[in-house]
Design an enzyme around this catalytic site. Structure first.
Site, PDB file in Angstrom:
ATOM      1  N   SER A 294      42.211  38.919  29.304  1.00  0.00           N
ATOM      2  CA  SER A 294      40.877  39.206  28.784  1.00  0.00           C
ATOM      3  C   SER A 294      39.809  39.215  29.875  1.00  0.00           C
ATOM      4  CB  SER A 294      40.549  38.194  27.682  1.00  0.00           C
ATOM      5  OG  SER A 294      39.393  38.559  26.967  1.00  0.00           O
ATOM      6  N   ASP A 305      39.388  47.783  41.413  1.00  0.00           N
ATOM      7  CA  ASP A 305      38.897  49.158  41.323  1.00  0.00           C
ATOM      8  C   ASP A 305      37.827  49.463  42.373  1.00  0.00           C
ATOM      9  OD1 ASP A 305      40.609  49.661  39.270  1.00  0.00           O
ATOM     10  OD2 ASP A 305      39.085  49.947  37.726  1.00  0.00           O
ATOM     11  N   LYS A 319      45.277  41.870  27.650  1.00  0.00           N
ATOM     12  CA  LYS A 319      44.487  41.595  26.451  1.00  0.00           C
ATOM     13  C   LYS A 319      43.103  42.210  26.647  1.00  0.00           C
ATOM     14  CE  LYS A 319      41.940  39.098  23.394  1.00  0.00           C
ATOM     15  NZ  LYS A 319      40.484  39.168  23.225  1.00  0.00           N
TER      16      LYS A 319
END
Length: 541
Positions: A294, A305, A319
């Site tokens: 999460s 990224d 999740k």
């Protein structure tokens, strides 16, 4: 208690009729079907309660039917009973009122793992290894940890009476401990692993997390940190706003951190680094595993990224469902999935959950992981065909659920007998007794050559293991080193606290030690990121 729960279904049914009456023919047509379903439900509820062969409270029937309904949606939409709802809210706060101890059930006994420095328990002299045998006169041997902890909590200034049994003392100790404010710490450990590498273990995201991270980073920087190892293993997530703020310590200002996409308009949101904090601009290695989930995956995904750090370890949980919590009657709540999380490059974090068995049934390093196999770090999984995405520098990253590390580092299994020794609480019990007898006073203490022999004799004397298989296990150098390090760590836990104990365990943590070797890659990545930033700045000029 039964009457309110019996009325829940009737209330829902009546509300539907009233709304339908005001909404016109179209809704009346829909509510006519709904009306028949509610009639069936209330009929079932009454029959089950009145005719079942054993007494069943209405509350249990209603809760079970709610859980069954929500199970058809997704794995993370959950009904929260009043107790669960309050516990969730407590976890998200920066503090609570209690006595200040870390406890666990060891050998069937509620055992103090460590008192928290400066808290009422610490001031009253509680020690690692103390067994809490009663709370307010009630034996703890039938309580689980959550039940016991809830009894130890209470309003500030109130007293809780506990009975302590301690190794070496014949008589139990009766204590009346006054509850006080206990800070909830999410930065569990922060220390210098080497003269230039700082280590931070972040366990979840609560109200105080960004402040804790700021303090930890400032402290480590003042000690000479020029590289950071951020450990997110088994971090199950938490508050989104705190995740966004913490991410701002790492990613460039005004860059995307996470996007939420859902069915309704309010669920479409994009969160950016707002310049609250100046990014670290130093080599970062992030350690993850199957228990990283999460909010922790949002942080790891943003770092990966935007190419501001190397992610290592094993694939994360996957999740990526956004839960909005709604207040319900009787102090209960509903954590309802309203959107999904996407990383800055557009990767969906949520793993496939079409099979609940597969979703929850396969565990590694603390949680289910993707069904992938990496031939070389950073290469395309050979047994899967996930969607490809690109980082800011054009590096390949993969969708399909969770965060796949740049470098996969497995955590090898230890000898099976070690699990048996842990299950019997052997390391902890021996170490508590050893520290009490030898009174370790200096963190420079090193285990004497006789320590393993002392441990083996104690284990055999306590009937925990037979001498022959224990001796065979300790013939293996890796098992011998692991055993010695675990005993050393538990002795330091008893003498100096959990952070000192963790520093000893870190020396034998294969994943963590391998992560240290990735700083050369992190340095190279950081320089490429700086070049990209300089080029963008020249372009803007």
């Amino acid at each position: 208690m039964s009457r309110p729960w019996r009325s829940v279904a009737i209330l829902l049914f009546t509300t539907t009729l009233l709304v339908a009456g005001f909404a016109g023919d179209r809704l009346l047509a829909v509510s006519s079907e709904t009306q028949s379903q509610f009639r069936l439900y209330t009929e079932l509820l009454h029959v089950a309660h009145d005719e079942y062969g054993a007494e069943v409270p209405y509350r249990d029937l209603v809760y079970a039917s709610i859980d069954g309904m929500l199970r058809t949606l997704d794995p993370h939409t959950n009904f929260l009973s009043p107790e669960d709802y309050q516990e969730m809210r407590d976890r998200q706060q920066a503090s609570f009122y209690g006595i200040g101890i870390l406890v666990s059930v060891r050998g069937g006994q509620l055992t103090v793992i460590s008192p928290i420095e400066g808290t009422p328990a610490w001031r009253m002299g509680l020690q690692a290894g103390d067994v809490i045998s009663t709370i307010e006169g009630e034996p703890t041997d039938t309580m689980d940890v959550n039940d016991a902890v809830s009894r130890l909590k209470g309003p500030r200034g109130t007293k809780v009476n506990v009975t302590i049994t301690r190794s070496g003392l014949d008589d139990p100790i009766q204590l009346a401990i006054t509850r006080d404010e206990i800070p909830q710490t999410t930065v569990r450990y922060a220390y210098m692993m080497t003269p230039d590498v700082g280590y931070i273990r972040l366990t979840d995201f609560a109200r105080s997390t960004s402040d804790e991270m700021r303090d930890a980073l400032d402290d480590l920087t003042s000690q000479g940190m020029t590289k950071l190892l951020l450990d997110l293993r088994s971090n199950g997530g938490g508050l989104l706003d705190q995740t966004v703020t913490v991410s701002s310590f790492f990613v460039p200002e005004e860059t995307r951190i996470v996007e939420t996409r859902g069915r309704i308009g309010d669920s479409q949101q994009t969160f950016f680094a707002d310049g609250t904090h100046t990014p670290l601009d130093m080599p970062v290695v992030v350690l993850v595993n199957g228990g990283t989930a999460s909010a922790a995956e949002i942080l790891a995904g943003a770092i990966q990224d935007h190419d501001v750090g190397i992610v290592v370890g094993t694939p994360t949980w996957g999740k990526g469902l956004v839960q909005t919590v709604y207040n319900l009657s009787y102090g209960s709540g509903l954590a309802l999935t309203t959107a999904k999380y996407y990383t800055p490059s557009g990767r969906l974090i949520q793993r496939d959950y079409s099979s609940f068995y597969d979703y929850y049934g396969r565990f590694e390093d603390g949680g289910p992981v993707q069904d992938v196999a990496i031939e070389e770090p950073g290469e395309l999984p050979i047994d899967d065909d996930p969607e490809e995405f690109a980082t800011d520098l054009g590096r390949k990253v993969f969708g399909g659920g969770g965060i796949t590390p740049d470098v996969v580092i497995e955590l090898p299994d230890g000898p099976s007998m070690l699990a048996s020794l842990f299950a019997r609480n052997a390391f902890f019990r021996f170490s508590v007794d050893y520290e009490a007898e030898h009174a370790i006073e200096s963190p420079d203490w090193q285990p004497p050559p006789t320590l393993l022999d002392d441990f083996s004799a104690w284990v055999v004397g306590e009937g925990i293991a037979n001498p022959e298989p224990l001796a065979r296990m300790l013939e293996d150098e890796r098992a011998r080193n692991y055993t010695l390090r675990q005993v050393h760590s538990d002795i330091f836990n008893a003498a100096f606290g959990q952070e000192a104990a963790h520093q000893i365990l870190a020396l034998g943590d294969d994943q963590l030690q391998a992560a240290l070797d990735e700083f050369e890659n992190a340095i190279e990545l950081l320089e490429r990121r700086r070049q990209l930033t300089r080029q963008a700045s020249l372009g803007d000029g």
